[in-house]
Design a protein around this motif. Structure first.
Motif, short mmCIF file in Angstrom:
data_model
loop_
_atom_site.label_atom_id
_atom_site.label_comp_id
_atom_site.label_asym_id
_atom_site.label_seq_id
_atom_site.Cartn_x
_atom_site.Cartn_y
_atom_site.Cartn_z
N ALA A 1 56.71 51.90 38.86
CA ALA A 1 56.50 50.47 39.00
C ALA A 1 56.16 49.84 37.67
O ALA A 1 55.68 50.50 36.75
N TRP A 2 56.42 48.55 37.58
CA TRP A 2 56.01 47.73 36.46
C TRP A 2 55.00 46.70 36.94
O TRP A 2 55.19 46.08 38.00
N TYR A 3 53.95 46.52 36.15
CA TYR A 3 52.94 45.51 36.38
C TYR A 3 52.75 44.71 35.11
O TYR A 3 53.15 45.13 34.03
N ARG A 4 52.12 43.56 35.26
CA ARG A 4 51.84 42.76 34.07
C ARG A 4 50.51 42.04 34.22
O ARG A 4 50.07 41.71 35.32
N HIS A 5 49.87 41.83 33.09
CA HIS A 5 48.73 40.94 32.96
C HIS A 5 49.21 39.71 32.21
O HIS A 5 49.62 39.82 31.04
N ILE A 6 49.19 38.58 32.86
CA ILE A 6 49.69 37.34 32.27
C ILE A 6 48.50 36.49 31.88
O ILE A 6 47.79 35.96 32.74
N GLN A 7 48.29 36.36 30.59
CA GLN A 7 47.16 35.60 30.05
C GLN A 7 45.88 36.06 30.72
O GLN A 7 45.55 37.25 30.68
N THR A 8 45.14 35.16 31.35
CA THR A 8 43.86 35.52 31.96
C THR A 8 43.98 35.91 33.43
O THR A 8 42.97 36.20 34.07
N GLU A 9 45.18 35.92 33.97
CA GLU A 9 45.37 36.27 35.36
C GLU A 9 45.18 37.77 35.58
O GLU A 9 45.29 38.58 34.66
N GLU A 10 44.92 38.14 36.82
CA GLU A 10 44.76 39.55 37.15
C GLU A 10 46.11 40.26 37.12
O GLU A 10 47.17 39.63 37.10
N VAL B 1 62.56 54.76 32.93
CA VAL B 1 62.71 53.62 33.83
C VAL B 1 62.79 52.36 32.97
O VAL B 1 62.01 52.19 32.03
N TYR B 2 63.72 51.49 33.30
CA TYR B 2 63.93 50.26 32.54
C TYR B 2 63.59 49.05 33.40
O TYR B 2 63.77 49.05 34.61
N LEU B 3 63.14 48.02 32.73
CA LEU B 3 62.99 46.72 33.35
C LEU B 3 63.80 45.73 32.53
O LEU B 3 63.40 45.37 31.42
N GLN B 4 64.93 45.33 33.07
CA GLN B 4 65.77 44.32 32.43
C GLN B 4 65.28 42.95 32.86
O GLN B 4 65.27 42.65 34.05
N MET B 5 64.88 42.14 31.91
CA MET B 5 64.31 40.84 32.18
C MET B 5 65.24 39.77 31.63
O MET B 5 65.48 39.71 30.42
N ASN B 6 65.75 38.95 32.51
CA ASN B 6 66.65 37.87 32.14
C ASN B 6 66.04 36.53 32.53
O ASN B 6 65.17 36.46 33.39
N GLY B 7 66.53 35.49 31.91
CA GLY B 7 66.03 34.16 32.23
C GLY B 7 64.53 34.05 32.06
O GLY B 7 63.85 33.46 32.92
N LEU B 8 64.01 34.58 30.99
CA LEU B 8 62.56 34.63 30.79
C LEU B 8 61.96 33.24 30.67
O LEU B 8 62.57 32.33 30.10
N LYS B 9 60.77 33.12 31.21
CA LYS B 9 60.02 31.87 31.22
C LYS B 9 58.70 32.07 30.49
O LYS B 9 58.19 33.18 30.42
N PRO B 10 58.12 31.00 29.96
CA PRO B 10 56.83 31.15 29.28
C PRO B 10 55.77 31.81 30.16
O PRO B 10 54.94 32.57 29.64
N GLU B 11 55.79 31.57 31.45
CA GLU B 11 54.81 32.18 32.33
C GLU B 11 55.01 33.67 32.53
O GLU B 11 54.17 34.34 33.14
N ASP B 12 56.12 34.23 32.03
CA ASP B 12 56.32 35.67 32.03
C ASP B 12 55.56 36.37 30.91
O ASP B 12 55.52 37.60 30.88
N THR B 13 55.01 35.61 30.00
CA THR B 13 54.26 36.18 28.89
C THR B 13 53.13 37.06 29.40
O THR B 13 52.41 36.70 30.33
N GLY B 14 52.97 38.22 28.78
CA GLY B 14 51.88 39.10 29.15
C GLY B 14 52.12 40.51 28.66
O GLY B 14 53.11 40.79 27.99
N VAL B 15 51.20 41.38 29.01
CA VAL B 15 51.32 42.79 28.69
C VAL B 15 51.90 43.50 29.90
O VAL B 15 51.32 43.46 30.99
N TYR B 16 53.02 44.16 29.69
CA TYR B 16 53.72 44.85 30.77
C TYR B 16 53.44 46.34 30.69
O TYR B 16 53.59 46.96 29.64
N SER B 17 53.06 46.93 31.82
CA SER B 17 52.74 48.35 31.89
C SER B 17 53.54 49.00 32.99
O SER B 17 53.74 48.41 34.06
N CYS B 18 53.99 50.23 32.75
CA CYS B 18 54.63 50.99 33.81
C CYS B 18 53.65 52.00 34.37
O CYS B 18 52.66 52.36 33.73
#
Length: 113
Positions: A35-44, A78-95
């Protein structure tokens, strides 16, 4: 060394694409959900996508139609292909392999307008 190692993050403009990679040990991804998870700015931490050992993928509603998760067993990756990225996608991505509590250190994704 951590069990999982991510790479591929970076700075991209809105609407652009990035491909994240997660390298795991041995045949871990053949038999376990990744799985992939992310922390987006101050969100959980937020679930992004997952793929089972059998190849069935699921996605968070926020990324459906834009992201795709795939696996290359020959490369233990494992790959995560991210297209059409938006500013709200900003964050640290962890597998992760949640069953065995394997986590990577994360890779930074920054999306600018």
């Amino acid at each position: 060394q951590v069990p999982l190692v991510e790479s591929g993050g970076g700075l991209v403009q809105a609407g652009g694409s990035l491909r994240l990679s997660c390298v795991g040990p041995g045949d871990i991804f053949r038999f376990n959900t990744a799985a992939w998870y992310r922390h987006i700015q101050t969100e959980e931490r937020e679930f992004v996508a997952a793929i089972t050992g059998g190849g069935y993928a699921t996605y968070a509603d926020s990324v459906k139609g834009r992201f795709i998760i795939v696996r290359d067993d020959a490369k233990s990756t494992v790959y995560l292909q991210m297209n059409g990225l938006k500013p709200e996608d900003t964050g640290v991505y962890s597998c992760a392999v949640p069953k065995w509590a394997f986590w990577g250190q994360g890779t930074q994704v920054t999306v600018a307008s």
